[in-house]
Design a protein around this motif. Structure first.
Motif, PDB file in Angstrom:
ATOM      1  N   LEU A 295       0.829  -1.200   0.000  1.00 50.80           N
ATOM      2  CA  LEU A 295       0.000   0.000   0.000  1.00 50.80           C
ATOM      3  C   LEU A 295       0.869   1.257   0.000  1.00 50.80           C
ATOM      4  N   SER A 296       1.929   1.253   0.792  1.00 46.49           N
ATOM      5  CA  SER A 296       2.815   2.421   0.831  1.00 46.49           C
ATOM      6  C   SER A 296       3.471   2.653  -0.527  1.00 46.49           C
ATOM      7  N   ILE A 297       3.940   1.575  -1.145  1.00 44.65           N
ATOM      8  CA  ILE A 297       4.576   1.707  -2.454  1.00 44.65           C
ATOM      9  C   ILE A 297       3.553   2.095  -3.509  1.00 44.65           C
ATOM     10  N   GLY A 298       2.317   1.578  -3.395  1.00 46.06           N
ATOM     11  CA  GLY A 298       1.278   1.948  -4.357  1.00 46.06           C
ATOM     12  C   GLY A 298       0.983   3.436  -4.342  1.00 46.06           C
ATOM     13  N   VAL A 299       0.864   3.998  -3.135  1.00 44.37           N
ATOM     14  CA  VAL A 299       0.649   5.444  -3.021  1.00 44.37           C
ATOM     15  C   VAL A 299       1.828   6.199  -3.610  1.00 44.37           C
ATOM     16  N   TYR A 300       3.029   5.740  -3.267  1.00 46.80           N
ATOM     17  CA  TYR A 300       4.251   6.374  -3.763  1.00 46.80           C
ATOM     18  C   TYR A 300       4.288   6.372  -5.292  1.00 46.80           C
ATOM     19  N   ALA A 301       3.940   5.232  -5.888  1.00 47.52           N
ATOM     20  CA  ALA A 301       4.038   5.088  -7.339  1.00 47.52           C
ATOM     21  C   ALA A 301       3.042   5.984  -8.072  1.00 47.52           C
ATOM     22  N   VAL A 302       1.781   5.984  -7.625  1.00 47.58           N
ATOM     23  CA  VAL A 302       0.761   6.787  -8.307  1.00 47.58           C
ATOM     24  C   VAL A 302       1.061   8.279  -8.145  1.00 47.58           C
ATOM     25  N   PHE A 303       1.465   8.667  -6.936  1.00 46.35           N
ATOM     26  CA  PHE A 303       1.793  10.074  -6.715  1.00 46.35           C
ATOM     27  C   PHE A 303       3.006  10.488  -7.543  1.00 46.35           C
ATOM     28  N   ALA A 304       4.044   9.643  -7.566  1.00 47.94           N
ATOM     29  CA  ALA A 304       5.252   9.990  -8.319  1.00 47.94           C
ATOM     30  C   ALA A 304       4.955  10.161  -9.804  1.00 47.94           C
ATOM     31  N   LEU A 305       4.038   9.339 -10.341  1.00 51.38           N
ATOM     32  CA  LEU A 305       3.679   9.466 -11.754  1.00 51.38           C
ATOM     33  C   LEU A 305       3.083  10.843 -12.043  1.00 51.38           C
ATOM     34  N   LEU A 306       2.198  11.303 -11.162  1.00 53.76           N
ATOM     35  CA  LEU A 306       1.580  12.610 -11.368  1.00 53.76           C
ATOM     36  C   LEU A 306       2.575  13.736 -11.104  1.00 53.76           C
ATOM     37  N   GLU A 307       3.413  13.582 -10.076  1.00 53.10           N
ATOM     38  CA  GLU A 307       4.350  14.653  -9.733  1.00 53.10           C
ATOM     39  C   GLU A 307       5.421  14.829 -10.802  1.00 53.10           C
ATOM     40  N   ILE A 308       5.947  13.723 -11.331  1.00 52.80           N
ATOM     41  CA  ILE A 308       6.975  13.845 -12.369  1.00 52.80           C
ATOM     42  C   ILE A 308       6.352  14.366 -13.657  1.00 52.80           C
ATOM     43  N   SER A 309       5.088  14.044 -13.903  1.00 52.63           N
ATOM     44  CA  SER A 309       4.396  14.610 -15.060  1.00 52.63           C
ATOM     45  C   SER A 309       4.264  16.119 -14.901  1.00 52.63           C
ATOM     46  N   LEU A 310       3.906  16.540 -13.696  1.00 49.66           N
ATOM     47  CA  LEU A 310       3.816  17.970 -13.413  1.00 49.66           C
ATOM     48  C   LEU A 310       5.164  18.652 -13.606  1.00 49.66           C
ATOM     49  N   GLY A 311       6.226  18.045 -13.070  1.00 50.50           N
ATOM     50  CA  GLY A 311       7.549  18.647 -13.185  1.00 50.50           C
ATOM     51  C   GLY A 311       8.067  18.714 -14.606  1.00 50.50           C
ATOM     52  N   SER A 312       7.760  17.706 -15.421  1.00 52.48           N
ATOM     53  CA  SER A 312       8.235  17.715 -16.805  1.00 52.48           C
ATOM     54  C   SER A 312       7.412  18.648 -17.692  1.00 52.48           C
ATOM     55  N   LEU A 313       6.141  18.864 -17.331  1.00 51.98           N
ATOM     56  CA  LEU A 313       5.307  19.779 -18.114  1.00 51.98           C
ATOM     57  C   LEU A 313       5.637  21.241 -17.839  1.00 51.98           C
ATOM     58  N   LEU A 314       6.183  21.520 -16.660  1.00 53.01           N
ATOM     59  CA  LEU A 314       6.469  22.912 -16.307  1.00 53.01           C
ATOM     60  C   LEU A 314       7.414  23.588 -17.293  1.00 53.01           C
ATOM     61  N   PRO A 315       8.623  23.043 -17.556  1.00 53.68           N
ATOM     62  CA  PRO A 315       9.498  23.725 -18.520  1.00 53.68           C
ATOM     63  C   PRO A 315       8.950  23.716 -19.939  1.00 53.68           C
ATOM     64  N   LEU A 316       8.219  22.657 -20.303  1.00 52.64           N
ATOM     65  CA  LEU A 316       7.644  22.614 -21.651  1.00 52.64           C
ATOM     66  C   LEU A 316       6.599  23.710 -21.829  1.00 52.64           C
ATOM     67  N   ALA A 317       5.692  23.829 -20.861  1.00 56.73           N
ATOM     68  CA  ALA A 317       4.631  24.832 -20.972  1.00 56.73           C
ATOM     69  C   ALA A 317       5.178  26.244 -20.875  1.00 56.73           C
ATOM     70  N   TYR A 318       6.155  26.464 -20.018  1.00 59.81           N
ATOM     71  CA  TYR A 318       6.693  27.809 -19.826  1.00 59.81           C
ATOM     72  C   TYR A 318       7.563  28.266 -20.994  1.00 59.81           C
ATOM     73  N   THR A 319       8.205  27.328 -21.699  1.00 59.13           N
ATOM     74  CA  THR A 319       9.062  27.712 -22.834  1.00 59.13           C
ATOM     75  C   THR A 319       8.350  27.627 -24.178  1.00 59.13           C
ATOM     76  N   THR A 320       7.151  27.064 -24.214  1.00 59.50           N
ATOM     77  CA  THR A 320       6.378  27.013 -25.459  1.00 59.50           C
ATOM     78  C   THR A 320       5.990  28.437 -25.879  1.00 59.50           C
ATOM     79  N   PRO A 321       6.077  28.753 -27.161  1.00 55.80           N
ATOM     80  CA  PRO A 321       5.693  30.105 -27.612  1.00 55.80           C
ATOM     81  C   PRO A 321       4.285  30.487 -27.179  1.00 55.80           C
ATOM     82  N   ILE A 322       4.080  31.764 -26.953  1.00 55.92           N
ATOM     83  CA  ILE A 322       2.794  32.255 -26.446  1.00 55.92           C
ATOM     84  C   ILE A 322       1.653  31.902 -27.392  1.00 55.92           C
TER      85      ILE A 322
END
Length: 505
Positions: A295-322
């Motif tokens: 259960l602990s690893i399951g929570v960790y895995a699902v959260f990490a998937l969303l958090e790393i998606s958030l972190g990788s989208l940040l530079p892409l969205a911020y550097t994409t042309p207006i």
């Protein structure tokens, strides 16, 4: 006389428990071993510094490769693959590194992982093709066995009175690395363009991104040197403690005591570990398949998937042309944004996390942090529309950006709680490395696919104008409900080990 009427004189058990809970102040936290924590912090900083230093310039680097055909909307596909390969490399080896640390010790694994990152990062800076970049990025993750092993050392260096403070240092050090790394990547990339007199040679023209790789590698090499001198082996101390005699031999540095009556070791989560269990060969992986661990690893895995998606989208969205719905920032501006985020993240988490755990409990703090994913995803469309309306120099736009950074700080605070749950779920002390290794393996898989999936969906949303180009953010917002539900199944506080492997609900 009933215990409820005479709490200080009646029954021997309940009145004393009530007296302890009501009248006795909790003991002061055990002081953390400063030298050990200092060495661990230096080593821990090197991983986020190196892994995140490429974020400010990765989109620019990919756009210069002959693979996109000049279409900037396709940059996200290839950038996501390069970012993901680091975690894919980790996923293939981190369990083996962590289990090996249970046998030969934590220190050699930590130091070899740091040196492996140094070598792979130098290769990355000297690569000029997509496949060379991908291979060096994968190698950096495969040679790095630090994450799970460092969490083992933190657990072995703490007890229940100071574990929250110790694990609050983890996001602090990651924030420092996440601040320094992207800042180095953004400011030192393409030095020939910024400082033509100092970097005038053809080498700097041919390898415009080598300088940030060299600087981050130099820090990692320095932390390797300091760690090899200062860091002490906690696993060896653990074995030496069993040779002592006495009714109850304490080791506050490692967070456990040796009880000679039971012949066992009372560890971080109150578990009694037999002498034979610690001296036996590595336990089989199937013994990890308990409800607390899964259960602990399951929570960790699902959260990490969303958090790393958030972190990788940040530079892409911020550097994409207006015109495509981004902010149109360059590498330097992106590095500054990530630097500000890192500073806020480290300071707020270090001050806030232990207090939040005391105020609302471990599970309450976890749920509060995960709930920050909702505004973190939904602010992307708001910021993009504001930039289209008023440009990227609008004051209100940067208010939204600052608010976005603060919500992401709240998201990252969940890692401290999850790490405590995962470490306390270990069935036995000699399985701490295996437990954290299994957790990091599964999480590394999630982190390896997360950026690729998120960046591909980002590019797909832009190309097909799904929900105005912001479809990926709305979809990830809905996925947040999944991790909220998983987290609600955890106990209110850390797991308590029981001999029959039952949960501590």
């Amino acid at each position: 006389m009933s215990a409820s009427f005479c709490p200080k004189q009646g029954d021997e058990r309940t009145p004393l428990l009530q007296q302890h809970q009501q009248n006795v102040k909790p003991p002061k936290p055990t002081p953390l071993p400063k030298a050990q924590m200092f060495a661990l912090v230096l080593l821990l900083i090197s991983e986020p510094m190196i892994s995140m230093s490429i974020l400010p310039y990765i989109s620019e680097l990919v756009s210069e490769l002959p693979i996109t055909g000049g279409d900037k909307r396709k940059v996200g596909y290839y950038a996501g693959i390069i970012i993901s390969l680091y975690f894919a490399g980790e996923a293939t080896t981190i369990l083996q590194w962590s289990r090996l640390s249970d046998s030969i010790g934590r220190k050699p694994i930590l130091l070899s992982g740091v040196m492996g990152m140094v070598i792979a990062t130098i290769f990355f800076g000297l690569s000029r093709t997509f496949w060379a970049l991908a291979a060096s990025r994968f190698l950096a993750g495969a040679l790095n066995g630090n994450v799970g092993v460092m969490k083992c050392m933190l657990a072995e260096l703490t007890d229940e009175s100071n574990i929250a403070v110790a694990f609050s240092l983890t996001p602090l050090t990651w924030s420092v690395g996440n601040t320094i790394g992207p800042s180095i990547g953004g400011l030192l990339s393409r030095p020939h363009d910024h400082w033509p007199q100092q970097f005038s040679g053809t080498f700097w023209i041919q390898y415009p991104y080598f300088l940030p790789c060299a600087v981050t590698s130099a820090y990692a090499a320095l932390s390797f040197l300091i760690g090899s001198i200062v860091l002490k082996e906690t696993l060896q101390k653990h074995k030496k403690a069993r040779k002592n005699t006495g009714s109850h031999i304490g080791n506050s540095d490692l967070g456990y005591t040796v009880n000679t009556e039971s012949g066992g070791i009372e560890g971080l989560n109150g578990a009694s570990v037999s002498r034979e269990g610690d001296e036996q060969e590595r336990a089989p992986l199937r013994s990890l398949f308990t409800r607390p661990v899964m259960l602990s690893i399951g929570v960790y895995a699902v959260f990490a998937l969303l958090e790393i998606s958030l972190g990788s989208l940040l530079p892409l969205a911020y550097t994409t042309p207006i015109r495509y719905g981004g902010l149109g920032l360059d590498a330097g501006q992106m590095g500054m944004c990530l630097g500000v985020f890192g500073i806020l993240n480290g300071l707020i988490q270090f001050w806030m996390f232990p207090r939040l755990v005391r105020w609302i409990g471990l599970r309450g703090s976890l749920l509060a942090s995960i709930s920050c994913l909702f505004p973190a995803f939904l602010l992307f469309p708001i910021i993009g529309r504001q930039a289209r309306y008023a440009g990227n120099e609008d004051f209100m736009l940067w208010i939204f950006v600052l608010l976005h950074m603060l919500t992401m700080v709240g998201v990252d605070m969940a890692y401290g709680s999850i790490c405590i749950y995962t470490s306390s779920a270990a069935p036995r002390k000699n399985m701490l490395g295996a437990t954290n290794g299994l957790a990091q393996t599964i999480v590394s898989v999630q982190r390896s696919v997360g950026p690729a999936i998120a960046s591909s969906l980002f590019a797909f949303s832009l190309e097909n104008e799904i929900m105005g180009g912001y479809g990926v953010f709305y979809g990830l917002t809905l996925c947040t409900f999944v991790v909220i539900w998983f987290s609600s199944q955890l106990p209110r506080e850390a797991w308590k080990y029981q001999e029959d492997d039952s949960s501590a609900g």
